[in-house]
Design a protein around this motif. Structure first.
Motif, mmCIF file in Angstrom:
data_model
loop_
_atom_site.group_PDB
_atom_site.id
_atom_site.type_symbol
_atom_site.label_atom_id
_atom_site.label_comp_id
_atom_site.label_asym_id
_atom_site.label_seq_id
_atom_site.Cartn_x
_atom_site.Cartn_y
_atom_site.Cartn_z
ATOM 1 N N LEU A 188 0.828 -1.207 0.000
ATOM 2 C CA LEU A 188 0.000 0.000 0.000
ATOM 3 C C LEU A 188 0.857 1.249 0.000
ATOM 4 N N GLN A 189 0.480 2.164 -0.875
ATOM 5 C CA GLN A 189 1.153 3.459 -0.930
ATOM 6 C C GLN A 189 0.223 4.518 -0.322
ATOM 7 N N PRO A 190 0.741 5.696 -0.031
ATOM 8 C CA PRO A 190 -0.137 6.766 0.460
ATOM 9 C C PRO A 190 -1.219 7.072 -0.579
ATOM 10 N N LEU A 191 -2.235 7.777 -0.143
ATOM 11 C CA LEU A 191 -3.298 8.197 -1.048
ATOM 12 C C LEU A 191 -2.749 9.182 -2.072
ATOM 13 N N ASP A 192 -3.350 9.152 -3.272
ATOM 14 C CA ASP A 192 -2.975 10.194 -4.218
ATOM 15 C C ASP A 192 -3.707 11.488 -3.847
ATOM 16 N N ALA A 224 -3.067 8.492 5.360
ATOM 17 C CA ALA A 224 -4.455 8.643 5.788
ATOM 18 C C ALA A 224 -4.571 8.898 7.288
ATOM 19 N N LEU A 225 -3.739 8.224 8.069
ATOM 20 C CA LEU A 225 -3.805 8.409 9.524
ATOM 21 C C LEU A 225 -3.468 9.847 9.898
ATOM 22 N N PHE A 226 -2.380 10.356 9.356
ATOM 23 C CA PHE A 226 -1.978 11.727 9.679
ATOM 24 C C PHE A 226 -3.024 12.714 9.186
ATOM 25 N N CYS A 227 -3.581 12.431 8.035
ATOM 26 C CA CYS A 227 -4.596 13.324 7.485
ATOM 27 C C CYS A 227 -5.790 13.396 8.423
ATOM 28 N N ASN A 228 -6.263 12.226 8.843
ATOM 29 C CA ASN A 228 -7.373 12.181 9.793
ATOM 30 C C ASN A 228 -7.085 12.999 11.041
#
Lengths: 906, 85
Positions: A188-192, A224-228
């Motif tokens: 899995l890569q980070p979200l685009d 995604a975690l950091f974004c949240n």
């Protein structure tokens, strides 16, 4: 702040399609929809269809566990077994499976026995075959649990999902699961970027300003975690706030909170030299790798790269070391001792200055370091950095540097930049104190002229006082002898005077042509002054020749004259829009807007965001236009530019009216009227046009026509021929082409804007109800990108063909209109609502069509009209044939009664 | 406005701009494949397990398609050489 401050615009934001949102406001977010992982989900589901399963590997916070949950049968309601590796149970045999095993207090049960018992237990709990086993954080499994998991996979009795953190060592039995091919493997890569925006929009439950998205992307890089956590923290701290239905980022996060705890937990895993290396990279802020490498311990750097905390990147021709998660940089910098920070900044600045500063970005970096390295910077460095920051539309940073330059004795230049940066932040009173002192103390004409230029620009842009700006400049210009300085001031004065309503300045434009020949700088200033006047006069081709000659050169003078450079680009956009070259206009504005958003430059982001909305509205994409205008409005409010706030409100009122939202349009128009700066006339025609369409939305066509005719008269009398043409075209569109046709023809002789000729042809064809000529007008509008007007012309063509008994041509024209309408977003105009009537639908067909367009299923329509479903289907088929369309979506667009509009309007 | 039809989607969104929007691993995977490298070579170059090479390329292609066909097109990526600023 204007009268709109503190008020919320009518909440008519179109729903964001495709996002099931749970709001993070007010508390912890619920289990939000999985975003940006549709491709991963597809792959994993296919892997699970095979015997075996899938390994999901990736960095911390990338969303492995979330994706695993999504794969559970029945979203977790079905039978499955979930086990997790933990650091605390790592040394406990079968620790991960302990919660499934019965108490083992019988003597003599050996490890093999426990293994077999555990295996039976898992198979039983996993549900009817094949059930599912999820092993989360498998890299933390004890050896026994790892062996058991391996055996269960090999047995093929269960579908298995395993998650593993990249860069961590894992038990051999776990590694063998993908190395030996037992399970499919997904890294899995980070979200685009697009998925990240979708995630944030879902978290906030509403539209977010693109500048805020860019900032969140910059800080999280799709994790995604950091974004949240970042969004949650920002909302809680009122750093992410909702203005005009748009979420915006204002300020900085506080230094404490869950997100920092998360990052601290990661940082606690690092040794001392790794932390020091991270500090260097965090402070260096994308400096050249050679600079950073000299201060970073190589083994520590390699360790950080293995842990996925550092990346080597190419930025243009340079190699740089960057933090994979920029948020770590903020945390690291915040936790450094002041002395450590000062020492490091000094080292970096010394090294950079020894190599020589080769770019504006480098200049800004070194100036930041020297600010921290108190007492060791030169005033010239800070003054240059201040000007550079201003040219990048960062007045806050510019002010910091300018203030320091001034304190170090930077003199006139530093103080002038300081005042300008204060003015650009809307701190008018503070700026005027400095300007006044500079004007009083100036001994050279050139210095007095510079003060007058910057001061007058602030008075105009932030004060909305164009006449006062002109007077300020005039006062200084009168005291100067002939020459370049006086010419430049006179150009500025002409510009402010024109903006305040003295449109005779255009008559004097020819005087400036000769002046423009003297230098590139003078040509640019002449273009700056007269191009907007030419656009308003309908001489758009002439304006574009001036602009195309100077815009490219203006980029080189951006640092010296940042506002002039931006205005030239903005005027180019204005000229394209006024000429009706909407495809080109939209492409140009989109490009400039996106670049500004990426660079975090508020002024150009606001200006081009606003400008693109003009085309979006004329094209008929009113939903998108409304969103864009709300974003621009929030930005202009922050920038404190009354002219643009009023202008944005006027455009927004028109877009809301075209959307059919009469009440919201009227309210917005009233706000625009109250926001009108007393001394600026430039946006008057657009305010008038908005008022016309608000009346249309309210159903008063007669008043709308009368108002539009009056506008055309006033605009023509003042020389605003482009606006006069638009007003006359509106009169034709609203049902009185005779009143408009010959006047448009006459206007076309005195202008060179492409679209005015098409306006005239359209109006003339409407007068004579000439089907072929209306079709030609439709085609010409379409070529320019004027989709909404093209749809109207084709609709009228269809009616004309129908009246003339040319059924095939009428169907073809209907189909063309329908296809164009499908590209609009439910824009509603009187000309378009005639589609149903002109298609010669029977009353029953029209009833059925309207209900279907509003989203009623056939069964419900049949019940309402007391007929059979088959009859309804037959009516719809006939309607589609007559209108030349294929489905309900096109029907809804044609009749302007989409289900979306109904929901938005309530 | 001319458009290289071989390099754009139906909506005319630039493939190169869409590539810039992808996470680095995916963008590089596609670029390396265009250069003729094998899945194993690509995985090695990108530091991902060789067993994940095939799935990485498959995902990269699928995500690129989605970005190129998204209505409104992608935001511009930060593909600026700040040494020229």
């Amino acid at each position: 702040m204007g009268p709109w401050h503190g008020r919320t615009l009518p909440a008519r934001t179109p729903a964001v399609p495709g996002v099931r949102s749970s709001t993070v406001v007010g508390g912890r977010a619920n289990q939000e929809a999985l975003v940006g992982r549709s491709e991963e989900l597809d792959f994993a589901v296919r892997s699970l269809a095979e015997p075996g399963g899938v390994v999901l590997m990736g960095a911390a916070g990338v969303g492995k566990t979330r994706l695993a949950r999504e794969l559970l049968p029945g979203r977790g309601d079905g039978a499955h077994v979930w086990v997790s590796g933990t650091a605390s149970a790592r040394d406990v045999p079968f620790g991960a499976f302990a919660h499934l095993l019965p108490a083992l207090d019988q003597p003599g049960v050996d490890r093999l026995g426990v293994m077999m018992l555990a295996r039976r237990t898992v198979l039983r709990h996993g549900g009817p075959g094949p059930g599912m086993l999820v092993v989360d954080d498998a890299h933390l499994l004890d050896d026994a649990s790892a062996t058991l998991a391996h055996q269960l996979v090999r047995s093929r009795a269960l579908k298995v999902v395993v998650t593993v953190r990249s860069g961590e060592s894992a038990p051999d039995a776990v590694v063998a699961l993908w190395k030996d091919g037992w399970l499919g493997c997904l890294d899995l890569q980070p979200l685009d970027r697009v998925a990240l925006e979708e995630l944030v929009t879902g978290l906030l439950g509403g539209r977010i300003d693109p500048l805020a998205v860019a900032r969140i992307w910059d800080q999280t890089r799709g994790n995604a975690l950091f974004c949240n956590e970042l969004v949650r923290a920002a909302v809680a701290a009122d750093v992410l706030i909702r203005e005009h239905d748009v979420w915006r980022w204002r300020g900085n996060l506080p230094g404490s909170g869950r997100i920092w705890d998360l990052i601290d937990a990661r940082l606690a895993e690092l040794n001392a030299s790794e932390v020091e290396a991270l500090e260097v990279v965090a402070v260096a802020d994308r400096a050249d790798m050679a600079l950073v490498d000299a201060l970073v311990d190589p083994p520590a750097r390699r360790a950080l790269e293995r842990r996925g905390l550092l990346d080597e990147q190419r930025i243009g021709k340079r190699s740089v070391l960057t933090l994979r998660h920029p948020l770590f940089g903020e945390a690291v910098r915040a936790r450094m001792t002041p002395s450590r920070l000062t020492h490091l900044c000094g080292q970096l600045a010394d090294a950079a200055e020894e190599r020589g500063l080769d770019s504006g970005a480098e200049l800004l970096r070194v100036a930041r370091w020297r600010l921290q390295d108190a007492g060791r910077g030169e005033p010239g460095l800070f003054a240059a950095a201040a000007r550079r920051a201003l040219s990048g539309f960062d007045p806050v940073l510019a002010e910091r540097f300018a203030r320091e330059a001034s304190a170090l004795g930077g003199g006139f230049a530093a103080d002038l930049t300081w005042a300008t940066s204060l003015g650009a932040q809307g701190e008018v009173a503070q700026a005027e104190t400095i300007f006044e002192r500079l004007r009083r103390d100036a001994t050279k004409d050139s210095d007095r002229a510079k003060v007058a230029a910057q001061w007058s620009e602030m008075v105009f842009l932030n004060g909305g006082r164009a006449a006062d700006a002109a007077a300020l400049v005039d006062q200084v210009a009168r005291g100067l002898g002939a020459g370049r300085t006086r010419d430049e001031l006179r150009l500025l004065q002409a510009s402010w005077a024109w903006l305040s309503g003295d449109w005779r300045e255009l008559d004097r434009a020819d005087e400036w042509v000769a002046v423009a020949e003297r230098s590139q700088r003078m040509a640019m200033l002449v273009a700056y002054a007269i191009a907007p006047m030419l656009v308003v006069a309908g001489r758009t081709a002439e304006a574009l020749r001036w602009l195309d000659r100077t815009v490219a050169a203006a980029a080189q003078l951006r640092e010296a004259l940042p506002t002039v450079e931006l205005t030239l680009r903005a005027t180019r956009a204005y000229a394209l829009w006024s000429a009706g070259r909407l495809t080109e206009h939209l492409a140009y504005c989109e490009r400039e807007w996106r670049a500004a958003v990426e660079a975090g430059e508020l002024d150009p982001a606001a200006v081009f965001g606003f400008s693109r909305a003009g085309s979006l509205t004329d094209i008929g994409r009113v939903n998108t236009a409304i969103g864009a205008l709300r974003e621009a409005l929030a930005l202009f409010e922050e920038l404190g530019t009354p002219m643009y706030v009023c202008w944005s409100l006027a455009f927004l009122a028109r877009a809301l009216a075209l959307h059919g939202d009469a009440a919201a349009a009227r309210e917005t128009l009233e706000l625009a009227d109250r926001a009108r700066p007393a001394q600026i006339r430039l946006m008057e025609p657009d305010l008038g046009e908005a008022a016309v369409w608000v009346l249309v939305a309210e159903g008063d066509l007669s008043a709308a026509r009368e108002l539009s005719l009056g506008l055309a008269d006033r605009n023509a009398a003042s020389g605003a021929r482009a606006a006069a043409a638009r007003a006359l075209h509106d009169v034709a569109r609203l049902g009185d082409p005779k009143a408009a046709a010959h006047r448009l023809l006459e206007l076309g002789r005195h202008t060179d804007a492409a679209v005015i000729g098409v306006f005239a042809a359209h109006a003339a064809a409407l007068v004579s109800a000439d089907g072929p000529e209306l079709a030609v007008a439709g085609q010409r509008f379409e070529e320019l990108g004027c989709i909404l007007w093209a749809a109207e012309a084709w609709t009228s063509a269809a009616a004309a063909f129908e009246s003339g008994g040319r059924e095939a041509s009428a169907r073809s024209a209907h189909a063309r209109a329908g296809a164009l309408l499908a590209r609009c977003e439910g824009a509603q105009t009187p000309a378009l609502s005639e589609i149903a009537a002109s298609a010669a639908l029977t009353p029953r067909e029209r009833d059925v069509a309207l209900l279907a367009a509003r989203g009623c299923p056939n069964r419900e329509i049949a019940q309402r009209l007391v007929v059979s479903v088959r009859t309804i289907e037959s009516h719809l088929a006939q309607t589609y044939r007559k209108l030349g369309i294929n489905d309900r979506a096109q029907l809804a667009h044609m009749l302007g009664a989409s289900p979306d509009r109904e929901r938005v309007s309530r | 406005m001319t458009v290289d039809a071989s390099n754009t989607s139906v909506l005319g969104v630039n493939r190169s701009a869409a590539l810039d929007l992808l996470p680095e691993v995916y963008a590089w995977a596609l670029r390396l494949r265009e250069d003729g490298h094998s899945n194993a070579e690509i995985a090695r170059a990108l530091g991902i397990p060789p067993e994940a090479g095939t799935s990485t390329l498959e995902l990269a292609e699928a995500k690129l398609e989605r970005l190129m066909h998204r209505d409104g097109g992608p935001p511009q990526s930060r593909a600026r050489d700040d040494s020229t600023q």
